[in-house]
Motif scaffolding. Structure first.
Motif, PDB file in Angstrom:
ATOM      1  N   GLU A 328      65.486  37.494  32.179  1.00 13.57           N
ATOM      2  CA  GLU A 328      64.030  37.606  31.775  1.00 13.57           C
ATOM      3  C   GLU A 328      63.797  36.436  30.899  1.00 13.57           C
ATOM      4  N   ARG A 329      64.442  36.074  29.966  1.00  9.86           N
ATOM      5  CA  ARG A 329      64.371  35.184  28.985  1.00  9.86           C
ATOM      6  C   ARG A 329      64.997  34.001  29.300  1.00  9.86           C
ATOM      7  N   LEU A 330      65.943  34.011  30.307  1.00 12.64           N
ATOM      8  CA  LEU A 330      66.440  32.724  30.939  1.00 12.64           C
ATOM      9  C   LEU A 330      65.459  32.318  31.869  1.00 12.64           C
ATOM     10  N   GLN A 331      64.718  33.091  32.587  1.00 13.51           N
ATOM     11  CA  GLN A 331      63.898  32.579  33.238  1.00 13.51           C
ATOM     12  C   GLN A 331      62.625  31.856  32.852  1.00 13.51           C
ATOM     13  N   LYS A 332      62.239  32.338  31.453  1.00  5.09           N
ATOM     14  CA  LYS A 332      60.996  31.989  30.854  1.00  5.09           C
ATOM     15  C   LYS A 332      61.656  30.575  30.259  1.00  5.09           C
ATOM     16  N   VAL A 333      62.876  30.141  30.088  1.00  4.66           N
ATOM     17  CA  VAL A 333      63.311  29.001  29.496  1.00  4.66           C
ATOM     18  C   VAL A 333      63.058  28.014  30.876  1.00  4.66           C
ATOM     19  N   ILE A 334      63.660  28.569  32.195  1.00  2.00           N
ATOM     20  CA  ILE A 334      63.648  27.605  33.345  1.00  2.00           C
ATOM     21  C   ILE A 334      62.128  27.461  33.724  1.00  2.00           C
ATOM     22  N   ASN A 335      61.192  28.361  33.533  1.00  2.00           N
ATOM     23  CA  ASN A 335      59.768  28.253  33.760  1.00  2.00           C
ATOM     24  C   ASN A 335      59.314  27.033  32.950  1.00  2.00           C
ATOM     25  N   SER A 336      59.755  26.822  31.515  1.00  2.50           N
ATOM     26  CA  SER A 336      59.213  26.017  30.573  1.00  2.50           C
ATOM     27  C   SER A 336      59.564  24.485  30.859  1.00  2.50           C
ATOM     28  N   THR A 337      60.729  24.444  31.752  1.00  2.00           N
ATOM     29  CA  THR A 337      61.314  23.042  32.250  1.00  2.00           C
ATOM     30  C   THR A 337      61.053  22.794  33.668  1.00  2.00           C
ATOM     31  N   ALA A 338      60.136  23.400  34.197  1.00  2.00           N
ATOM     32  CA  ALA A 338      60.355  23.457  35.716  1.00  2.00           C
ATOM     33  C   ALA A 338      59.789  22.119  35.979  1.00  2.00           C
ATOM     34  N   ASP A 339      60.454  21.772  37.270  1.00  2.00           N
ATOM     35  CA  ASP A 339      59.991  20.286  37.818  1.00  2.00           C
ATOM     36  C   ASP A 339      58.572  20.317  37.788  1.00  2.00           C
ATOM     37  N   ILE A 340      58.022  19.012  37.288  1.00  3.89           N
ATOM     38  CA  ILE A 340      56.539  18.967  37.365  1.00  3.89           C
ATOM     39  C   ILE A 340      55.818  18.873  38.908  1.00  3.89           C
ATOM     40  N   TYR A 341      56.710  18.497  39.820  1.00  4.08           N
ATOM     41  CA  TYR A 341      56.359  18.284  41.091  1.00  4.08           C
ATOM     42  C   TYR A 341      56.126  19.452  41.849  1.00  4.08           C
ATOM     43  N   MET A 342      54.892  20.051  42.100  1.00  2.00           N
ATOM     44  CA  MET A 342      54.384  21.461  42.573  1.00  2.00           C
ATOM     45  C   MET A 342      54.490  21.183  44.073  1.00  2.00           C
ATOM     46  N   SER A 343      54.002  20.083  44.645  1.00  2.00           N
ATOM     47  CA  SER A 343      53.852  20.004  46.147  1.00  2.00           C
ATOM     48  C   SER A 343      54.334  18.555  46.437  1.00  2.00           C
ATOM     49  N   LEU A 344      54.951  18.502  47.847  1.00  2.00           N
ATOM     50  CA  LEU A 344      55.368  17.024  48.295  1.00  2.00           C
ATOM     51  C   LEU A 344      55.425  17.353  49.812  1.00  2.00           C
ATOM     52  N   CYS A 345      54.591  16.625  50.506  1.00  2.00           N
ATOM     53  CA  CYS A 345      54.374  16.890  51.928  1.00  2.00           C
ATOM     54  C   CYS A 345      54.104  15.444  52.482  1.00  2.00           C
ATOM     55  N   ASP A 346      54.478  15.346  53.788  1.00  2.00           N
ATOM     56  CA  ASP A 346      54.235  14.188  54.418  1.00  2.00           C
ATOM     57  C   ASP A 346      53.322  14.320  55.590  1.00  2.00           C
ATOM     58  N   LEU A 347      52.048  13.893  55.463  1.00  2.00           N
ATOM     59  CA  LEU A 347      51.017  14.054  56.530  1.00  2.00           C
ATOM     60  C   LEU A 347      50.801  13.049  57.579  1.00  2.00           C
ATOM     61  N   ASP A 348      50.883  13.588  58.976  1.00  2.00           N
ATOM     62  CA  ASP A 348      50.694  12.756  59.754  1.00  2.00           C
ATOM     63  C   ASP A 348      49.012  12.693  60.247  1.00  2.00           C
ATOM     64  N   VAL A 349      48.330  11.723  59.659  1.00  2.00           N
ATOM     65  CA  VAL A 349      46.935  11.787  59.680  1.00  2.00           C
ATOM     66  C   VAL A 349      46.419  11.655  60.908  1.00  2.00           C
ATOM     67  N   ILE A 350      47.045  10.981  62.009  1.00  2.67           N
ATOM     68  CA  ILE A 350      46.491  10.666  63.308  1.00  2.67           C
ATOM     69  C   ILE A 350      46.798  11.844  64.039  1.00  2.67           C
ATOM     70  N   ASN A 351      47.755  12.708  64.168  1.00  2.00           N
ATOM     71  CA  ASN A 351      48.014  13.795  64.820  1.00  2.00           C
ATOM     72  C   ASN A 351      47.520  15.022  64.272  1.00  2.00           C
ATOM     73  N   GLY A 352      47.403  14.956  63.138  1.00  2.00           N
ATOM     74  CA  GLY A 352      46.909  16.221  62.222  1.00  2.00           C
ATOM     75  C   GLY A 352      47.986  17.131  61.676  1.00  2.00           C
ATOM     76  N   ASN A 353      49.263  16.800  61.684  1.00  2.00           N
ATOM     77  CA  ASN A 353      50.458  17.329  61.445  1.00  2.00           C
ATOM     78  C   ASN A 353      50.942  17.284  60.053  1.00  2.00           C
ATOM     79  N   VAL A 354      51.906  18.102  59.569  1.00  2.00           N
ATOM     80  CA  VAL A 354      52.168  18.030  58.156  1.00  2.00           C
ATOM     81  C   VAL A 354      53.968  18.405  58.383  1.00  2.00           C
ATOM     82  N   ILE A 355      54.609  17.534  57.331  1.00  2.00           N
ATOM     83  CA  ILE A 355      55.994  18.082  57.318  1.00  2.00           C
ATOM     84  C   ILE A 355      56.137  18.748  55.816  1.00  2.00           C
ATOM     85  N   GLU A 356      56.604  19.581  55.693  1.00  3.12           N
ATOM     86  CA  GLU A 356      56.622  20.149  54.193  1.00  3.12           C
ATOM     87  C   GLU A 356      58.103  19.646  53.684  1.00  3.12           C
ATOM     88  N   ILE A 357      58.054  19.204  52.291  1.00  6.25           N
ATOM     89  CA  ILE A 357      59.299  18.729  51.708  1.00  6.25           C
ATOM     90  C   ILE A 357      59.501  19.526  50.614  1.00  6.25           C
TER      91      ILE A 357
END
Length: 864
Positions: A328-357
């Motif tokens: 539990e304590r280790l998880q708190k340490v991991i959470n405090s230094t978590a990667d600031i990138y919360m979401s990264l996706c490639d959006l196909d604007v013309i076809n209306g699709n998305v690729i989740e990265i």
């Protein structure tokens, strides 16, 4: 046996605990503790540096302010000595008798003691080996004036005013210092004694920014001129070096630095010194150990707290024996230094699709997985489900893929910041990764970043910025107070002097009064230079164009510079183009200020020869009705060295300091002049040859209001307008005004300035008395001082307008009288409800013009 077996099973060995938690988990708390301790020690270093900087700033402020105040005080005695020496020198050259010289010395001694230096013992001199005393003191037998220190040191000074080492007068108990100057014959000396009680008062009032420190003024011979501890006055620290003062003075004299650290009797001190006239030192020192001690205590307590915390957490971990606690304590340490990138996706604007990265939030990941050619709808729902906040609307509009082509037509990146769940701040970013051949956006990268810490850092930097703004406002407040404090006594001096000029017919007294007016005006120029520099620095300097007559401008310039030129017996040439248009449109005040600065500088640095003002123009009549006003000032002075040309427009810089040490000024004139010309669309040009002279010139565009030429200027003007007798602009015997000022002499000056206008003047010395008179009497104008004790001018005006709104003067013009000339002052007074404002020292002409403009129509009869 059964109970004993169970007890053994519940006993967790340390080696077993290490096996459960793992080596990395067991070491996590010591590592974190070590990191925090390192951070604390680094922070301690930063705090100590900040504390030292505060000590140095306080010491610098104290020492330099003290030095400045002392130099200002000493200048009074120096000016008195210079003026008297000049007269005595001329009397010797003209062959005046000994009795005439003695009579003059005695008369000047009486004037100096009664007016400028009450604590002085008057003038005394040694002329042709004979002693002259202004107070009639008879020398004792064997007294040889040429063997006295004041005589010897003055002769060595080659015409400079010399500061003779102070001494403690055994009869009066006061510290006395002698100022002495050798005359042009190289053997006659004039001297004056001044008391240094004022210097002790300056030191005792020194502000060291709240730091507990000691201030003192020492001569280079070790004599204590003034000290925070007045009992130290009169001691000589170099004769008895077994004290911290002698140790500090020795270090100061052997050091090239203004500030340094020393250790004396196992105590650390931070010292700051500032020289005074090359003879004395203004020194401030503080016990730095006292400042550092609380910081060190905080560090010790913090380290102890971390160690105790480490022991507590280690004990909990060992005693619990539970792997889940470590996880539990280790998880708190991991959470405090978590990667600031919360979401990264490639959006196909013309076809209306998305690729989740990558997606940290499962809800977003699930929503992205449901996209089936309905890209805009899904991302709209993601943003629309955010908690209500001022940023939500912008976030929703940001994800509108229907407008993506229009919004990213000329850019490849769009960003928006919004507040998400749990008060987390997020930055959403769209980056074009692909476009079609016709330039349409086909693919974009969608990125969400956790910027909560970044926002916190921004807030911290904003607070620092706010502190800087507060510091700037503090500086403006200081300049405002300085302006008020200096202008208040000048108001009385110049006002009473104006009375002398108006009412006296004695040529010699009028000559003295004109000298006082010239000196007072010079002092105002110095103050205005500093305040103009403050306005330019803060961006509050305005250019206000009006229609003005060129002949009037030239007359003012000639009358302003003529006394200075005549005093130095220089030739003043005005080369004015007779075709110059009669009226132009521009900021007459600033143009006059620029040319006056150039003329004043030329006179300052020219000892013989001439100063030439040339005014002409470029352009033709009717060609846009605008000319280039061309101005140049040429002198035959000392010129500027090539290596000093780059420093010419620097702030507070005096060129060739050693050679020009006797020339007055702040070093701001050309800097202000250059800035003003830039604001008016011009540029200051300089041509100079060292030892031969300089030419300062500029050209600015000015619309023409009257093309009628001014003609031959020299023939059409009176060259000695300064001798014209004063005549009031008008008389108004039926007018009734009220003057409110807490300084009685200012009231005397005000009434004197209006004496010949026949206006009836009532006076009050405070806000409450003003209100009582305003309720009882009807006035045509009320002049109300701003800075008054108990109730200031703004408070008085507010109470009069609001609490006594039905008084007879509800619509009477109320003019603020103020010594505050700082930028923004006018806006402050207008917002407070004043009709107008007038700065001190009061300009008699402006006062009459203002009264004439505000008196009811027909009440004033204009004189011609």
């Amino acid at each position: 046996m059964g109970k004993q077996d169970n007890k053994k099973k519940n006993n967790i060995k340390f080696s077993d605990l290490m096996g459960w938690s793992g080596m990395k988990n067991a070491l996590i708390f010591p590592v974190l503790a070590l990191i925090f301790i390192i951070i604390i020690f680094v922070y301690n270093g930063l705090l100590q540096n900040y504390a030292k900087k505060s000590i140095l700033e306080g010491g610098e402020l104290s020492a330099e302010n003290t030095a400045g105040d002392i130099e200002l005080y000493l200048s009074t005695g120096i000016n008195a000595l210079e003026i008297s020496s000049y007269t005595i020198d001329n009397m010797i050259k003209e062959g005046d008798s000994k009795q005439e010289i003695l009579d003059f010395i005695q008369h000047e001694s009486d004037v100096i003691i009664k007016t400028t230096l009450p604590g002085s013992t008057g003038l005394y001199a040694c002329i042709d080996g004979e002693y002259y005393d202004g107070l009639g003191w008879e020398p004792y037998e064997g007294f040889v004036p040429t063997e006295r220190p004041w005589y010897i040191k003055a002769v060595e000074g080659n015409g400079d005013v010399m500061l003779i080492d102070p001494y403690l007068d055994l009869y009066t108990g006061q510290v006395i210092m002698t100022l002495a100057k050798v005359l042009s014959d190289g053997k006659s000396v004039v001297a004056i004694d001044v008391t240094l009680e004022e210097i002790q008062s300056i030191v005792e009032k020194t502000d060291t920014k709240g730091l507990s420190s000691i201030s003192m003024v020492l001569s280079n011979e070790g004599f204590v001129v003034a000290h925070t501890d007045s009992s130290q006055r009169g001691n000589n620290y170099l004769e008895d070096q077994d004290n911290i003062g002698g140790y500090i003075l020795t270090t100061v004299m052997n050091s090239d630095e203004n500030s340094f650290d020393i250790k004396y009797d196992n105590i650390s001190y931070t010292v700051y010194s500032c020289p005074i006239n090359g003879e004395w030192y203004s020194i401030t020192y503080a016990d730095s150990d006292k400042v550092y001690r609380p910081i060190r205590l905080i560090v010790i307590l913090s380290v102890v707290s971390i160690i105790l915390t480490l022991l507590i957490f280690t004990t909990i971990t060992i005693s619990s024996g539970k792997k889940e606690l470590a996880n539990e304590r280790l998880q708190k340490v991991i959470n405090s230094t978590a990667d600031i990138y919360m979401s990264l996706c490639d959006l196909d604007v013309i076809n209306g699709n998305v690729i989740e990265i990558k997606n940290v939030n499962p809800a977003i990941s699930q929503a992205v997985a449901s996209v089936d050619h309905n890209l805009n709808e899904v991302f709209f729902n993601i943003m629309n489900n955010l908690p209500e906040s001022p940023t939500k609307k912008a976030a929703v509009e940001f994800t509108d893929m229907n407008t993506i082509d229009e919004r990213m037509k000329d850019v490849d990146t769009l960003t928006v910041e919004y507040q998400s769940f749990g008060n987390i701040w997020v930055r959403a970013r769209l980056i074009v990764s692909e476009r079609t051949k016709d330039g349409r956006v086909s693919h974009v990268l969608w990125m969400l970043e956790n910027i909560t810490r970044e926002r916190e850092e921004r807030e911290r930097l904003k607070n620092i910025s706010d502190s800087a703004v507060a510091a700037s406002e503090a500086k403006s407040a200081f300049l405002s107070n300085m302006s008020h404090e200096i202008r208040t006594p000048i108001t009385a001096v110049l006002g009473m002097n104006e009375m002398i000029l108006r009412e006296c017919d004695d040529p010699s007294i009028i000559s003295y009064a004109n000298n006082i007016k010239s000196a007072g005006t010079s002092l105002l120029v110095l103050i205005n230079d500093i305040l103009d520099f403050s306005k330019i620095e803060s961006g509050k300097m305005d250019i206000i164009p009006v229609e003005y007559e060129t002949r009037s401008l030239l007359n003012d310039l000639k009358n302003l510079i003529r006394p200075k030129v005549d005093a130095k017996e220089l030739k003043f040439i005005m080369d004015i183009d007779p075709e110059l248009p009669g009226a132009l449109f521009g900021d007459e005040i600033r143009i006059k200020q620029v040319i006056t600065n150039l003329l004043t500088n030329a006179v300052k640095y020219t000892e013989k020869g001439s100063v030439t003002l040339k005014v002409g123009f470029s352009g033709n009549k009717g060609a846009g009705d605008t000319i280039g006003l061309k101005v140049s000032v040429t002198d035959t002075g000392m010129g500027v060295k090539k290596e000093d040309m780059e420093k010419l427009f620097a702030q507070f810089v005096r060129l060739d300091e050693k050679r020009n040490r006797n020339i007055e000024g702040t070093g701001l004139g050309l800097n202000i002049t250059s800035n003003l010309l830039n604001m008016m669309g011009g540029e200051l040009n300089v041509e100079s040859e060292y030892g031969k002279g300089s030419v300062f010139s500029f050209e600015i565009k000015q619309p023409v209001r009257n093309w009628t030429p001014i003609g031959d200027y020299e023939k059409a003007t009176d060259t000695d307008s300064s001798k014209e007798k004063y005549v009031p602009k008008f008389v108004a015997p039926d007018a009734h005004v009220l003057m409110v000022d807490d300084t009685p002499i200012n009231i005397v000056v005000f009434k004197g300035l209006l004496k010949k206008t026949e206006i009836k003047v009532d006076s009050a010395t405070g806000g409450q008395e003003c209100i009582e008179l305003a309720i009882k009497n009807k006035y045509d104008i009320i002049f109300l001082d701003h800075m008054m004790p108990v109730m200031d001018g703004i408070e008085t005006l507010k109470e009069l307008r609001e609490k006594y709104s039905d008084n007879p003067n509800a619509k009477t013009p109320i003019v603020c009288l103020t010594a505050n000339a700082i930028s923004g002052a006018k806006d402050t007074y207008m917002e407070a409800g004043f009709t107008d404002y007038l700065t001190k020292p009061i300009n008699p002409a402006k006062l009459e013009e203002m009264i004439y403009s505000y008196l009811p129509e027909g009440m004033a009869r204009e004189l011609k």
